[in-house]
Design an enzyme around this catalytic site. Structure first.
Site, short mmCIF file in Angstrom:
data_model
loop_
_atom_site.label_atom_id
_atom_site.label_comp_id
_atom_site.label_asym_id
_atom_site.label_seq_id
_atom_site.Cartn_x
_atom_site.Cartn_y
_atom_site.Cartn_z
N ASP A 86 0.85 -1.19 0.00
CA ASP A 86 0.00 0.00 0.00
C ASP A 86 0.88 1.24 0.00
O ASP A 86 2.10 1.16 0.23
CB ASP A 86 -0.90 0.02 1.24
CG ASP A 86 -1.91 -1.13 1.25
OD1 ASP A 86 -2.35 -1.50 0.15
OD2 ASP A 86 -2.23 -1.62 2.33
N ASP A 388 -4.66 -3.39 5.52
CA ASP A 388 -5.08 -2.91 6.83
C ASP A 388 -6.58 -3.04 7.08
O ASP A 388 -7.02 -3.02 8.23
CB ASP A 388 -4.67 -1.45 7.04
CG ASP A 388 -5.18 -0.54 5.92
OD1 ASP A 388 -5.96 -1.02 5.07
OD2 ASP A 388 -4.81 0.64 5.90
N ASP A 392 -9.28 -6.50 3.08
CA ASP A 392 -7.98 -7.01 2.62
C ASP A 392 -7.70 -8.42 3.14
O ASP A 392 -6.72 -9.04 2.72
CB ASP A 392 -6.85 -6.08 3.10
CG ASP A 392 -6.86 -4.74 2.40
OD1 ASP A 392 -7.21 -4.71 1.21
OD2 ASP A 392 -6.53 -3.72 3.04
#
Length: 577
Positions: A86, A388, A392
């Protein structure tokens, strides 16, 4: 590995037993002889040494803010070939600060940094409506400073930055919420890329405020607030908004848009709330990269680990941040949006991921992340992926190494992952990979040490068989005693070795590569052969020189084997693998 070692020991012991019995040796003595062979071949302390080495790796990773939940994941980290990371919070500091507001065709600079409401908005009057709408459409709260901490955000950092910008423009959130209390909410999700709230106003009825991705709001808007007046959103004005968005994104800013509309009652349907909107403007937020990330990215590049940024942000924002931290260095990286991923079938996706070069995946959702991880694994890659949110979790569970955020992640993500970053930093991933490679090298070192010593113990026993000695040169008890002093403790020391300086300058090992590779076996046979030859030569020379009877053979050999074992341990530790 355990089954192979046990099978090999049993096979060799049985073979030598079958050789000695027809030669006239007693059955009991021959059985003791075969038992000695099997004991010599089996490393008694290997399971404990492996577990301790992995546990030491876990402890070292925890010190580097990487909490590993499974011991075997430590070794797997060393073979990682691709990291899907990310952007926000992992590559950046997740400390959003609004630095520019665009409304009515004009930019307005915002001064001040951090979450302290200290600073000013240049010409705040034209942007007060925009910042008021954005502040009302937030769930975060600003916490005032205490003795131990300064201003901080309770909730999403992006919303915290919007609240700070509103305060800098002279807006008091408590007053605004009292004048227009919230009566309904449609939370943000990764598909809509929007969040909407409905507020009651005793004078004007009910209003809906929406914030989210500029492209989404632009597509749902039919008018725009331009110079304090509502104007139809023509193609010319749409182009102006798009150009302003691209300009802010190219500066590495995270851009959000805000809009509003009147609604019929306090419980309108979502389609009514998020359609026919009036666009208020854009907000550009700076999220500076973490200072340690650039070095970590450079280390991964040297280690031939591919880094793919997977983010929900605008492509220009993602590229600007990727250039700052070193993920992108070439003039034209491959930038793929979620919409394009939806249009690709599995074969086209495999082709895209197989192409060399730098790859950025932007405006993607968790389903896209899961699909990318699956495609990379089809190509034989060992994939580490960060996440997070609760959405996910499937990708974290499916990846070879699922990495959850400890500071900002959800409990669902942390439960699905095998590693948790206590500081959310990409640098902790690079450190964990380095330590994972070190653990694998240390395991190889003590495997070479232990098995080469076992060959050194086996050599004289085999020599005694073909020389026709009636007794076993070294008994099982003596082998165990020697192993206890010269195998287990030095092997534990090798398992605790710190990483070698060049461990991140080597390519990832293949996931199909076995611990007992040809190179390792060659080294075991080479060192073990030297030890066996030396111990056997000393044994027979001592017998020849002093005329010791057979009954004292084992004592003499134990002394020689212990001395040679200590020398062998020193050589193995110095030479490594």
């Amino acid at each position: 590995m355990a089954r192979r070692v046990a099978g090999t020991a049993l096979a060799i012991g049985a073979a030598l037993f079958a050789v000695r019995v027809p030669a006239g040796q007693s059955f009991v003595e021959t059985f003791v002889f075969a038992l000695g062979v099997m004991v010599a071949l089996v490393p008694e302390g290997l399971p404990a040494t492996l577990s301790v080495s992995l546990a030491i790796g876990v402890r070292r990773m925890a010190r580097r803010h990487a909490l590993v939940k499974q011991l075997l994941a430590v070794e797997a980290l060393g073979s990682t070939t691709v990291v899907c990371t990310d952007k926000t919070g992992t590559l950046t500091q997740a400390e959003m600060t609004v630095v520019q507001v665009w409304a009515g065709g004009a930019p307005h600079a915002v001064s001040g940094v951090g979450y302290a409401p200290e600073g000013d908005v240049a010409d705040p009057q034209p942007v007060r409506g925009l910042l008021r709408a954005a502040a009302l459409c937030c769930n975060a709260r600003l916490a005032p400073p205490s003795d131990r901490q300064g201003w901080r955000v309770l909730g999403d950092t992006t919303e915290g930055a919007l609240l700070v910008a509103a305060a800098k423009a002279g807006l008091d959130r408590v007053t605004e919420e009292a004048a227009a209390p919230r009566v309904a909410e449609y939370p943000f999700d990764s598909v809509r890329k929007l969040m909407s709230t409905v507020h009651g106003d005793t004078a004007d009825g009910y209003h809906a405020y929406v914030k989210g991705a500029p492209q989404e709001l632009l597509a749902r808007s039919t008018s725009i607030d331009w110079g304090g007046k509502r104007r139809p959103l023509t193609e010319e004005l749409r182009a102006a908004v798009t150009a302003a968005n691209d300009e802010l994104a190219s500066q590495g800013l995270r851009v959000l848009a805000a809009a509003w509309r009147p609604v019929s009652d306090s419980r309108p349907v979502q389609d009514e709330v998020e359609s026919e909107l009036t666009l208020l403007g854009l907000v550009g937020m700076l999220d500076p990269p973490r200072p340690e990330v650039s070095d970590a990215v450079a280390a991964c590049r040297r280690a031939r680990i591919r880094i793919i940024m997977v983010t929900g942000d605008h492509p220009l924002t993602a590229e600007a941040v990727a250039r700052r931290v070193g993920i992108v260095s070439r003039p034209a990286p491959t930038v793929v949006t979620g919409a394009r991923l939806d249009a690709l079938d599995d074969k086209d996706l495999d082709t895209l991921l197989a192409a060399p070069g730098e790859l950025l995946l932007c405006r993607v959702n968790p389903e896209h992340k899961m699909r990318v991880v699956t495609a990379l694994q089809r190509r034989g890659e060992v994939v580490a992926v960060t996440g997070d949110g609760a959405n996910d979790a499937p990708a974290l569970k499916h990846a070879d190494i699922g990495v959850a955020m400890g500071a900002s992640g959800t409990d669902v993500a942390r439960e699905a992952a095998v590693m948790v970053l206590l500081d959310d930093s990409f640098a902790s991933i690079a450190a964990a990979v380095k330590l994972g490679r070190s653990v694998y090298q240390n395991i190889r070192k003590f495997l070479v040490y232990v098995f080469s010593s076992n060959i050194g113990e086996l050599g004289p026993i085999v020599a005694a068989t073909f020389a026709g000695f009636p007794l076993v040169p070294i008994s099982a008890v003596q082998i165990l005693a020697i192993d206890l002093g010269s195998d287990v403790l030095p092997a534990l020391a090798l398992g605790a070795e710190p990483p070698e300086p060049d461990v991140m300058d080597r390519p990832p090992r293949s996931r199909r590569e076995r611990l007992f590779s040809s190179a390792v076996m060659g080294r075991i046979l080479f060192l073990g052969g030297i030890q066996a030859l030396g111990v056997t030569a000393v044994f027979f020379w001592h017998i020849h020189a002093s005329g010791i009877p057979y009954s004292d053979f084992t004592v003499t050999f134990a002394v020689a084997a212990t001395a040679l074992g200590r020398l062998r341990g020193f050589l193995d530790k110095e030479l490594g693998t």
